[in-house]
Design a protein around this motif. Structure first.
Motif, PDB file in Angstrom:
ATOM      1  N   ALA A  64      14.428 -16.655 -10.872  1.00  0.00           N
ATOM      2  CA  ALA A  64      13.888 -15.366 -10.436  1.00  0.00           C
ATOM      3  C   ALA A  64      14.909 -14.304 -10.821  1.00  0.00           C
ATOM      4  O   ALA A  64      16.105 -14.478 -10.573  1.00  0.00           O
ATOM      5  CB  ALA A  64      13.644 -15.359  -8.932  1.00  0.00           C
ATOM      6  N   VAL A  65      14.454 -13.229 -11.455  1.00  0.00           N
ATOM      7  CA  VAL A  65      15.378 -12.224 -11.960  1.00  0.00           C
ATOM      8  C   VAL A  65      15.021 -10.845 -11.412  1.00  0.00           C
ATOM      9  O   VAL A  65      13.877 -10.589 -11.020  1.00  0.00           O
ATOM     10  CB  VAL A  65      15.377 -12.177 -13.501  1.00  0.00           C
ATOM     11  N   SER A  66      16.010  -9.967 -11.408  1.00  0.00           N
ATOM     12  CA  SER A  66      15.802  -8.574 -11.020  1.00  0.00           C
ATOM     13  C   SER A  66      15.733  -7.730 -12.287  1.00  0.00           C
ATOM     14  O   SER A  66      16.521  -7.920 -13.211  1.00  0.00           O
ATOM     15  CB  SER A  66      16.956  -8.097 -10.129  1.00  0.00           C
ATOM     16  N   VAL A  67      14.792  -6.799 -12.322  1.00  0.00           N
ATOM     17  CA  VAL A  67      14.557  -5.988 -13.516  1.00  0.00           C
ATOM     18  C   VAL A  67      14.808  -4.523 -13.178  1.00  0.00           C
ATOM     19  O   VAL A  67      13.983  -3.881 -12.534  1.00  0.00           O
ATOM     20  CB  VAL A  67      13.119  -6.189 -14.042  1.00  0.00           C
ATOM     21  N   ASN A  68      15.937  -3.999 -13.605  1.00  0.00           N
ATOM     22  CA  ASN A  68      16.311  -2.634 -13.252  1.00  0.00           C
ATOM     23  C   ASN A  68      15.334  -1.589 -13.787  1.00  0.00           C
ATOM     24  O   ASN A  68      15.138  -0.538 -13.169  1.00  0.00           O
ATOM     25  CB  ASN A  68      17.713  -2.317 -13.763  1.00  0.00           C
ATOM     26  N   GLU A  69      14.737  -1.866 -14.946  1.00  0.00           N
ATOM     27  CA  GLU A  69      13.843  -0.882 -15.548  1.00  0.00           C
ATOM     28  C   GLU A  69      12.506  -0.772 -14.827  1.00  0.00           C
ATOM     29  O   GLU A  69      11.768   0.193 -15.033  1.00  0.00           O
ATOM     30  CB  GLU A  69      13.595  -1.229 -17.026  1.00  0.00           C
ATOM     31  N   ALA A  70      12.187  -1.761 -14.001  1.00  0.00           N
ATOM     32  CA  ALA A  70      10.900  -1.780 -13.282  1.00  0.00           C
ATOM     33  C   ALA A  70      11.083  -1.125 -11.918  1.00  0.00           C
ATOM     34  O   ALA A  70      11.331  -1.784 -10.913  1.00  0.00           O
ATOM     35  CB  ALA A  70      10.391  -3.208 -13.139  1.00  0.00           C
ATOM     36  N   VAL A  71      10.939   0.185 -11.882  1.00  0.00           N
ATOM     37  CA  VAL A  71      11.253   0.965 -10.683  1.00  0.00           C
ATOM     38  C   VAL A  71      10.027   1.124  -9.785  1.00  0.00           C
ATOM     39  O   VAL A  71       8.916   1.367 -10.258  1.00  0.00           O
ATOM     40  CB  VAL A  71      11.784   2.361 -11.078  1.00  0.00           C
ATOM     41  N   CYS A  72      10.247   0.981  -8.491  1.00  0.00           N
ATOM     42  CA  CYS A  72       9.220   1.348  -7.517  1.00  0.00           C
ATOM     43  C   CYS A  72       9.877   2.189  -6.430  1.00  0.00           C
ATOM     44  O   CYS A  72      11.061   2.014  -6.115  1.00  0.00           O
ATOM     45  CB  CYS A  72       8.531   0.112  -6.924  1.00  0.00           C
ATOM     46  N   TYR A  73       9.111   3.122  -5.888  1.00  0.00           N
ATOM     47  CA  TYR A  73       9.626   4.040  -4.883  1.00  0.00           C
ATOM     48  C   TYR A  73       9.161   3.586  -3.502  1.00  0.00           C
ATOM     49  O   TYR A  73       7.969   3.415  -3.269  1.00  0.00           O
ATOM     50  CB  TYR A  73       9.151   5.460  -5.181  1.00  0.00           C
ATOM     51  N   VAL A  74      10.128   3.380  -2.609  1.00  0.00           N
ATOM     52  CA  VAL A  74       9.867   2.832  -1.284  1.00  0.00           C
ATOM     53  C   VAL A  74      10.156   3.902  -0.243  1.00  0.00           C
ATOM     54  O   VAL A  74      11.321   4.233   0.007  1.00  0.00           O
ATOM     55  CB  VAL A  74      10.738   1.593  -1.011  1.00  0.00           C
ATOM     56  N   PRO A  75       9.134   4.490   0.369  1.00  0.00           N
ATOM     57  CA  PRO A  75       9.367   5.506   1.403  1.00  0.00           C
ATOM     58  C   PRO A  75      10.058   4.910   2.622  1.00  0.00           C
ATOM     59  O   PRO A  75       9.665   3.847   3.101  1.00  0.00           O
ATOM     60  CB  PRO A  75       7.962   6.005   1.750  1.00  0.00           C
ATOM     61  N   ALA A  79       0.810  -1.219   0.000  1.00  0.00           N
ATOM     62  CA  ALA A  79       0.000   0.000   0.000  1.00  0.00           C
ATOM     63  C   ALA A  79       0.844   1.271   0.000  1.00  0.00           C
ATOM     64  O   ALA A  79       0.450   2.275  -0.592  1.00  0.00           O
ATOM     65  CB  ALA A  79      -0.932   0.005   1.214  1.00  0.00           C
ATOM     66  N   SER A  80       1.992   1.263   0.651  1.00  0.00           N
ATOM     67  CA  SER A  80       2.793   2.481   0.755  1.00  0.00           C
ATOM     68  C   SER A  80       3.763   2.661  -0.402  1.00  0.00           C
ATOM     69  O   SER A  80       4.438   3.691  -0.495  1.00  0.00           O
ATOM     70  CB  SER A  80       3.576   2.479   2.072  1.00  0.00           C
ATOM     71  N   ILE A  81       3.835   1.680  -1.284  1.00  0.00           N
ATOM     72  CA  ILE A  81       4.768   1.720  -2.408  1.00  0.00           C
ATOM     73  C   ILE A  81       4.120   2.435  -3.585  1.00  0.00           C
ATOM     74  O   ILE A  81       2.921   2.295  -3.818  1.00  0.00           O
ATOM     75  CB  ILE A  81       5.172   0.292  -2.823  1.00  0.00           C
ATOM     76  N   ARG A  82       4.909   3.183  -4.341  1.00  0.00           N
ATOM     77  CA  ARG A  82       4.414   3.797  -5.567  1.00  0.00           C
ATOM     78  C   ARG A  82       5.232   3.280  -6.740  1.00  0.00           C
ATOM     79  O   ARG A  82       6.448   3.469  -6.797  1.00  0.00           O
ATOM     80  CB  ARG A  82       4.477   5.327  -5.489  1.00  0.00           C
ATOM     81  N   ILE A  83       4.536   2.616  -7.651  1.00  0.00           N
ATOM     82  CA  ILE A  83       5.183   2.038  -8.824  1.00  0.00           C
ATOM     83  C   ILE A  83       5.315   3.114  -9.897  1.00  0.00           C
ATOM     84  O   ILE A  83       4.364   3.850 -10.164  1.00  0.00           O
ATOM     85  CB  ILE A  83       4.358   0.856  -9.360  1.00  0.00           C
ATOM     86  N   ALA A  84       6.477   3.204 -10.526  1.00  0.00           N
ATOM     87  CA  ALA A  84       6.653   4.146 -11.624  1.00  0.00           C
ATOM     88  C   ALA A  84       5.671   3.782 -12.742  1.00  0.00           C
ATOM     89  O   ALA A  84       5.464   2.597 -13.038  1.00  0.00           O
ATOM     90  CB  ALA A  84       8.086   4.090 -12.143  1.00  0.00           C
ATOM     91  N   PRO A  85       5.040   4.781 -13.379  1.00  0.00           N
ATOM     92  CA  PRO A  85       4.009   4.494 -14.391  1.00  0.00           C
ATOM     93  C   PRO A  85       4.466   3.583 -15.517  1.00  0.00           C
ATOM     94  O   PRO A  85       3.663   2.815 -16.065  1.00  0.00           O
ATOM     95  CB  PRO A  85       3.654   5.893 -14.920  1.00  0.00           C
ATOM     96  N   ASP A  86       5.760   3.621 -15.862  1.00  0.00           N
ATOM     97  CA  ASP A  86       6.249   2.804 -16.980  1.00  0.00           C
ATOM     98  C   ASP A  86       6.948   1.520 -16.518  1.00  0.00           C
ATOM     99  O   ASP A  86       7.685   0.907 -17.286  1.00  0.00           O
ATOM    100  CB  ASP A  86       7.213   3.627 -17.834  1.00  0.00           C
ATOM    101  N   ALA A  87       6.697   1.078 -15.278  1.00  0.00           N
ATOM    102  CA  ALA A  87       7.449  -0.053 -14.720  1.00  0.00           C
ATOM    103  C   ALA A  87       6.842  -1.408 -15.013  1.00  0.00           C
ATOM    104  O   ALA A  87       7.537  -2.429 -14.955  1.00  0.00           O
ATOM    105  CB  ALA A  87       7.590   0.120 -13.204  1.00  0.00           C
ATOM    106  N   ILE A  88       5.542  -1.453 -15.323  1.00  0.00           N
ATOM    107  CA  ILE A  88       4.878  -2.751 -15.465  1.00  0.00           C
ATOM    108  C   ILE A  88       5.357  -3.514 -16.703  1.00  0.00           C
ATOM    109  O   ILE A  88       5.662  -4.715 -16.627  1.00  0.00           O
ATOM    110  CB  ILE A  88       3.342  -2.572 -15.519  1.00  0.00           C
TER     111      ILE A  88
END
Length: 389
Positions: A237-248, A136-145
């Motif tokens: 399982a992989v990490s995707v650098n382009e899929a950004v989310c902002y974690v307060p 709930a507190s995370i904000r996903i960058a609009p182009d991350a999906i």
């Protein structure tokens, strides 16, 4: 004298291996192996997705969360959004219902059972070919999906984890968290190039639905387990650098400490539940990476504690004198950082030692809780104010 030096040497060797040598090995290894990251494919034929968000009493920020989810760059007709309420009683559910016409669905638990229980309960409602989990507190960058979903065009990928970016307001006593998060994201990038990450980000990750349906006890951590379940079923399982989310970041180091204890306790119990993956004869490099990334890090604070005891038992040894003096100085700086007012930005000379001490003590605390079986599946979310719009 020799005993003190052996203990100090062993403690330093374990810490250096966990945080320096292991990442260096996977960095070199990732450059020797053929590239396994996978290019981001931006084809227009996107699969259907289900975005799930477990919440408990988030009336203060649920509207902003829903608006941010609706702004995500993904075909609306191929997107399902499910908010899973863990028996919220502050008006959260009523706000979610206001967005029913926008396609947002509410799944409510009638009694509080915790985050993993909420995620378990929602599994039968999900229709997507890919399941995306966030908080709930995370904000996903609009182009991350799209970058996240695109990785599943690789049939070997079972889980794709986003890149966390730690953010905060000016009044921040937990500045050390930002550097650690950046370091952790870098390590995951290197692991992706070798075989795959050993744990997904609970803030933002995607998983194939048949892996998401894996039965998991309510007291365990589904995000950590996702990478383990993927490996058990032959996926990466992989990490995707382009899929950004902002974690307060939490403004209070005390709240962050409680969060760390809770998540690490669940993580230890989750690994114990899937302990078969530590068998290198069956799971090869993944077992070594899992042991190095998780268990060695969890053992390091205990090694440092043994080092401190050894120095206290031989206080006149020159190494003990230097070590105890250094520990005392760091302890004073860390205590000041721990007690720093939450509405004022703490100088790094205080915030970094405070973060290091809190992180290491949290491991000791979590280890004791895990060994005693003190699990609390009922989810107490860390209250973070979303600072990025």
């Amino acid at each position: 004298m020799n005993f003190t030096m052996y203990v100090i040497g062993a403690a330093l060797a374990l810490g250096l291996y966990s945080y320096v040598l292991y990442p260096a090995i996977v960095w070199v290894w990732a450059r020797i192996l053929p590239h396994r990251g996978g290019a981001v494919n931006r084809e227009s034929d996107w699969p259907t997705i289900s975005i799930t968000v477990p919440v408990y009493n988030e009336a203060g920020q649920i509207r902003d969360l829903l608006e941010s989810l609706l702004r995500l760059d993904y075909p609306v007709e191929k997107r399902q959004i499910v908010i899973v309420s863990d028996a919220s009683d502050d008006g959260t559910d009523e706000i979610v219902k206001e967005y029913a016409s926008a396609g947002i669905e509410l799944a409510r638990q009638t009694e509080r059972r915790g985050k993993t229980a909420a995620e378990n309960a929602a599994r039968s409602l999900l229709r997507g070919e890919i399941v995306i989990n966030t908080d709930a507190s995370i904000r996903i960058a609009p182009d991350a999906i799209k970058p996240l979903v695109a990785r599943f065009r690789d049939p070997t990928v079972g889980v794709a984890s986003g890149r966390d970016i730690s953010v905060a307001k000016m009044g921040d006593t937990n500045a050390g968290e930002a550097g650690y998060v950046g370091y952790e994201m870098w390590v995951r990038e290197q692991e992706t190039g070798v075989y795959g990450i050993v744990g997904a980000s609970g803030c933002f990750y995607a998983i194939r639905p048949h892996l998401h349906r894996h039965v998991l006890p309510d007291a365990l951590s589904r995000d950590f387990a996702s990478s383990l379940v993927a490996r058990l079923n032959g996926y990466r399982a992989v990490s995707v650098n382009e899929a950004v989310c902002y974690v307060p970041r939490t403004g209070s180091l005390q709240r962050e400490y409680r969060r760390k204890v809770r998540t690490m306790t669940r993580g230890m119990e989750t690994l114990a539940y899937e302990k078969a993956l530590l068998n290198p004869f069956r799971y090869g490099a993944f077992s070594w990476m899992l042991f190095s990334h998780k268990i060695c890090r969890w053992l390091t604070p205990w090694a440092l504690f043994a080092c401190l005891v050894a120095m206290l038992l031989t206080p006149t040894h020159p190494v003990s004198i230097v070590g105890l003096a250094g520990a005392a100085i760091l302890g004073v700086l860390g205590f000041i950082g721990w007690r720093w007012p939450s509405d004022r930005k703490a100088p790094r000379i205080f915030s970094v030692p405070a973060f290091l001490f809190a992180g290491n003590i949290a491991v000791l605390h979590a280890s004791i809780q895990a060994m005693r079986g003190e699990l609390n599946p009922v989810w107490e979310p860390t209250r973070r104010e979303a600072v990025v719009r």
